[in-house]
Structure formats: C-alpha cells, structure tokens
Enzyme design. Structure first.
Site, PDB file in Angstrom:
ATOM      1  CG  ASP A 354     -10.442  -0.056   2.834  1.00 39.06           C
ATOM      2  OD1 ASP A 354     -11.579  -0.505   2.675  1.00 39.06           O
ATOM      3  OD2 ASP A 354      -9.759  -0.246   3.861  1.00 39.06           O
ATOM      4  CG  ASP A 556      -6.039  -0.849   6.109  1.00 40.43           C
ATOM      5  OD1 ASP A 556      -7.053  -0.971   5.391  1.00 40.43           O
ATOM      6  OD2 ASP A 556      -6.065  -0.939   7.348  1.00 40.43           O
ATOM      7  CG  ASP A 560      -8.294  -2.847   1.257  1.00 35.46           C
ATOM      8  OD1 ASP A 560      -9.461  -2.855   0.837  1.00 35.46           O
ATOM      9  OD2 ASP A 560      -7.961  -2.393   2.362  1.00 35.46           O
TER      10      ASP A 560
END
Length: 660
Positions: A354, A556, A560
C-alpha cells in the site's frame, strides 16, 4: 506456534515489570536473547533427562561389582527419563487410539532390557529424553516469555476527576478519561498526551532500544514505560482494545498455529508407527519360522529395527526450525502469528505495498488550500475540519492539524449524518448543506469550462507528487486541497533488497495514477496500480497470485484489510496500523520497519532449506540403519547412537536459525 511467544525476551530492551498499583514499576535491566545453559538446566525435562543419564552411568560403573544394584539404578533411570514420554504415548493411545513415536521408543527400551541390554535401553531413554527436552526448552522458554509479557500489562491507573485522583482497574477506563502517569510508571492505556513532556520506553511494543521523546499531542501505548517526566494522558482505547492487548491475543492465537508440513508429518507419524510395529511383530514371530533364526536372535533384530526405524529425527525436523525462525524475527520487531506463515513467506514471488503509511510516512501535510471564488478560505477550512475530525485517516488528521494551526482551537460546528465513504472520503451536513471531501473522480470526463480550471489545477498538483482532494457543497465544487506524504527514508532500500532476491515489487493505492507514479518512481517499484477501491485491491492481489504465485501484501489501513486477507501472507504495520489491519494480518511489523521484510523472506527461505536438509538427513539415516540392521547385523548400541544422534543433530541444526 509457540515461539512468537519470545516477544518480551527477544525485543531488545524490554523490562521485566509487575504492575501492582497505579501501573507503577520501574524498568529492570536490559537482557539480550541468548541460548543460555543456565536457563536450559532449569527446564524440568532437561533435569529428568540429565538425571537419567547420570543414573545410567552409575549403573554401568557398578555393573561388575553388584548386578542387582546396577539393575535397580537402571530401572530408576528408565523411570526418570521415560516417564514423561511414556505418559504422552499412553495418553495418545487411549484418547486418540493412535500410536506415536514416544510409545515406540519406550517399547524399544523395555525390549532391550528384557534381553539383558539394560545399558542400551537406558541410553536410548536418555538420548530420546534429551532430544525431547531440547524441544520442550524452547516451549517452556516461550511460555515464560508470555508470562513476562502479560506481567507488563498494567493492572490499575490513576484517573483524574473533579474530586481529585482515584485508583481504578484498567478495565474501568473509557475513552476520554484523563490519567496521571508518574515518572517510571507503566502507561496503563493507549491514549494521547494532553500535557507533559517525557521520554517513553516503547521496547515492549516496538522493540526500539532507545526511549522516544513524547510531547503533548503524541500517542502513547499501554505497557510502555514513562521516563522522568509527568504525563497527563487522555485515554483513546478501552483496555481490551489497546495495541498491547492485541499483541497478547496474537501471541496466544499463534500457539495453536501449526505449519502444513508439520501437520503432514503428524499424520505420517501415525501411519508409519503402525507399520513399524507390524514389521517388528513379523520379525519376532516370522523370522524363526521363515529364516530359521533363533527366537533370541529374531527378538534382538526386531528391537534394533524398532529403534532405528522410529521417525524421531523426521518428526523433529520442522518445529525447532520454525520456532527458531519466528524467535529470530521477533528480535527485529516482526511478529508471526504462526509457523504456517513462515512456510508461506518462503514462497514469496511478489510483495505488494500500500502507499500511504506503508511506503510513505503516513503523516501527510496540507500543502495547498484553494477555495472557489464565492467561498471564504478560512470558513471553508472550518467546515472541512469539522467533518474530517470524525475520521482517523492520516489525510483527515492533516486537515484538522492545518485548521488548528491557522484557526486556533475553534469549536467544531454542529454536524449531522457524518460518515466515511469507503474508498472515497467523508461526507456530512452542516448548516443544511451536504458537504463531501474526497477523491476527484467526478472531474474525469467533465467537459464544462468551470471544471476545466479544476482539472488543470489537479494535474499540476499531482505532477508535484501530491494527493489531491475535492470539496463539494451540495455537489458543487467549493474548493480543492493537496497533501503530500513523504516517502519513508528506508523505502528505496527496502524495495531494492526485495528485487535483489528476485521478488517483484508493486504498489497498490487509491491515489490517482499521476500522484501514484511520482511516489512509485521515487520508491523504485516494478509496477504501480492506482485509483483502486478496497475491492479493486483484492482483485489485483488475486490477479498477481494467478500470474506470479505467492503474494505478500503490506498495508496499514482499514481499506487494506480485505487485500491482506486475500494475499498469501498479509503483513500489517503495527505502530500506526488500524485495528482491522492488525487483526487480519498474518505477520505484524511492530516498529513499521519495512526494511526488515527482505531479511524476513530470506530467513523464511533459509528455514525452508533447513527443513528439507533435516528431512533428507533423517530419512537417509533411517534407511541406512534399517538396511544395515538386516544386512550387516549392527549392534543395538550403534543403532541407538545412530538414531538418537540424528535426532539431536536435526534439532540443533534448526536451532542455528536463532542466530542467523
């Protein structure tokens, strides 16, 4: 798996503390993890094994002087070294109606004793107990470390109220409570410092060896140690939802995790044990008839076979390796939830990151604030900050921080129906107007002259690597803002180290392609997929798994969590990661050290190689000894040494990973 379990000892500067009142306690001396002989000797199974060996030597030493006393000592040696394993084997036989290697070894040692080979049987018991003690040592050490980790959980806190201070149990704390934390005390809850300055030892959470300076506005975590300053902390999480409590839950859950290879070995052991027993009985009963052996010779040969054919070394080929690998990584702040994830990580072909809070610092700042012609910039900022104050997203916190810096501590406006729009932004109603703050997708495909200005502005800002959000008032454009989140200092090196290992690195982000491309170029990733909603990230993870094989997803945020679940291994950021991301992650980076991902994969691959080495060695030794027994008539003592020696070697080979 029970070696995650080493979290307290292996995180380098953790303190051994028991909180008695007000979360108080002072840090003890730092301890470095080491394979200590002293602590090993405290293990009860190790004591029993060594005691059995001592009695065996005494019995052998006096055998020529007093045969009866020698036999008595042998019997005590058998009982001392074999009791634990015999009990395990009998429990398995009764409860599961199954045979295991423990019962085979006890049967072999008793069989050796019945034909007069007391010393060989005692040697078998001793070495078998010693190898078992080595494995149990890591388990006992892990359980002890969990107890120490639990001991760091505060029991009480000093809560401030209008009546003064009161001592309350941490389970009574609620978000919004104000706590007083004195110098040297454990911080009893997750929260934010409202007043005070101090250095906080966060080793029990992040593994950082040095205390971290904290000031008003900074977050602190339960179980960490306040330094020399007085802190006033506003509670942000109830006791069961603190990061510390989540760590303990993850550690406890990890105890039940078993790698697939270990499950296979367990099933194989059951079938194989039956085969060994059947062959042993056939040799005893059939060899005298079919081959003309004496009963004594057949029984002796069967006992040797029972010893050398037992799969002790094969059974011990996996778990010590996994325990050692997990413990090794725990020292670097990487928490595995089970050995199965070590196996899966060894197969990694792609690592998907990410962007915000993972490759980047996750602390963006507002760089540009543009209000439409008929809106006052400060009034617009006040409105947007009010709505964003309901969100914990890093972008929202950056907007609130800008408002506090420019407008001061102004009271929030009255807002209704405030909610997050997953994958887009926030919305709410203020003064009868429906406000939306989020992605600029609505500008795509727009051909109006008014929107052209905003499209050009967006393009310029994104070319500078900024994340752009649009502000809508009843679906009309009221303004635009841009934020920039700097790349983590270690991001480039982390990506490069993965690529050196032949791993493809990609970035998945909800940002627009133009903004994502700037960050992707800085980080050096192989590919970038931008403009993704949470469900799009899942689709891309599945696509990557189909094209390349096993995928590790690093993230995080709440958005996600689905992708972390869809990946072969989900790797969550522990310091600033959301609760949802931590819950679904298979591995947690407690100190957000993405530079440790490549070494972790390398260690997982090494663990896989060691497991294969152990299994090949164990099978080879078994085959060699079985063939030698029937072809060369090897003596029982050599069978015992060869078989149990190979078991010790595979265990010690696995424990090497503690130091890798």
């Amino acid at each position: 798996m029970q070696a995650v379990q080493q979290l307290q000892e292996t995180l380098s500067a953790s303190a051994q503390i028991r909180s008695k009142s007000s979360g108080s306690g002072r840090p003890g001396p730092n301890r470095k993890p080491q394979f200590q002989l002293k602590s090993m000797l405290k293990n009860k199974e190790m004591q029993a094994a060594l005691g059995s060996g001592m009695l065996m030597l005494m019995a052998w030493g006096i055998s020529n002087w007093s045969q009866w006393l020698s036999v008595i000592l042998y019997v005590v040696s058998y009982a001392l070294g074999g009791w634990s394993k015999a009990r395990e084997g009998i429990e398995t036989l009764i409860r599961e109606r199954d045979l295991d290697v423990n019962l085979l070894m006890i049967a072999a040692s008793l069989g050796a004793a019945t034909i007069g080979y007391w010393n060989e049987g005692a040697m078998l018991i001793f070495i078998f107990a010693l190898s078992g003690a080595l494995e149990s040592y890591t388990t006992e050490r892990s359980s002890k470390d969990i107890s120490e980790l639990m001991a760091l959980k505060p029991e009480t806190a000093l809560r401030l109220s209008r009546e003064g201070t009161e001592t309350v149990g941490i389970e009574q704390l609620l978000p919004g409570d104000l706590l007083l934390v004195k110098p040297g005390e454990l911080i009893p809850a997750d929260g934010r410092i409202s007043k005070g300055v101090s250095a906080v030892n966060q080793a029990s959470i992040t593994g950082e060896s040095l205390p971290v300076n904290k000031v008003a506005g900074d977050e602190v975590y339960a179980g960490t140690i306040n330094g020399e300053g007085v802190l006033y902390v506003e509670v942000s999480q109830s006791s069961e939802n603190t990061l510390f409590s989540k760590i303990i839950r993850m550690v406890e859950e990890a105890q039940t995790e078993v790698p697939d290879s270990q499950r296979f070995i367990k099933t194989f052991e059951s079938v194989y044990a039956r085969i060994v027993v059947v062959v042993t009985l056939i040799v005893i009963a059939g060899a005298p008839i079919a081959l003309g052996w004496t009963w004594a010779a057949a029984f002796y040969k069967a006992m040797v076979f029972l010893v050398v054919a037992s799969p002790c070394a094969l059974v011990s080929s996996i778990m010590p390796v996994m325990l050692s690998a997990i413990s090794n990584r725990a020292r670097r702040g990487i928490l595995f939830k089970g050995g199965a994830h070590v196996e899966n990580m060894a197969l990694t072909a792609v690592v998907a990151f990410d962007k915000t809070g993972t490759l980047t610092m996750g602390s963006p700042v507002v760089t540009d604030w543009i209000a439409a012609a008929d809106y006052d910039a400060d009034a617009l900022l006040h409105v947007v900050a009010t709505i964003e104050s309901y969100s914990l997203h890093p972008l929202a916190r950056a907007i609130v921080a800008k408002a506090e810096a420019e407008l001061g501590q102004k009271e929030l406006l009255a807002a209704d129906q405030v909610q997050a729009i997953t994958g887009w932004g926030m919305e709410g109603i203020i003064g009868g107007v429906k406000w939306k703050i989020g992605r600029t997708d609505m500008l795509d495909g727009s051909g109006t002259l008014a929107d052209t200005k905003w499209i050009e502005l967006r393009a310029r800002l994104e070319a500078e690597g900024k994340t752009v959000s649009i502000i809508l008032a009843d679906e009309r454009i009221a303004g635009m803002l841009a934020l920039r989140d700097e790349l983590r200092p270690q991001a480039q090196e982390a990506v490069k180290r993965l690529q050196v290992q032949g791993i493809r690195v990609v970035m998945l982000t909800g940002d627009r392609p133009e903004t994502a491309a700037v960050i992707a170029k800085q980080a050096g990733v192989d590919a970038v997929y931008a403009g993704l909603l949470p469900e799009d990230k899942v689709s891309h993870i599945r696509m990557l798994r189909k094209q390349h094989g096993h995928v590790v997803m690093v993230g995080d945020g709440v958005n996600d969590a689905p992708a972390l679940t869809a990946a072969t291994v989900g790797l969550g950021m522990g310091m600033n990661g959301s609760g949802a991301a931590l819950e679904v992650a298979d591995v947690v980076l407690m100190n957000d050290g993405i530079e440790e991902i490549a070494p972790t994969i390398a260690l997982a691959r090494k663990a896989q190689r060691v497991v294969k080495q152990n299994m090949l060695f164990a099978v080879s030794v078994i085959l060699l000894l079985v063939i030698s027994n029937f072809a060369q008539d090897i003596a029982l003592p050599f069978g015992v040494i060869g078989h149990e020696g190979s078991t010790l070697l595979v265990i010690l080979n696995g424990l090497r990973l503690l130091r890798s």
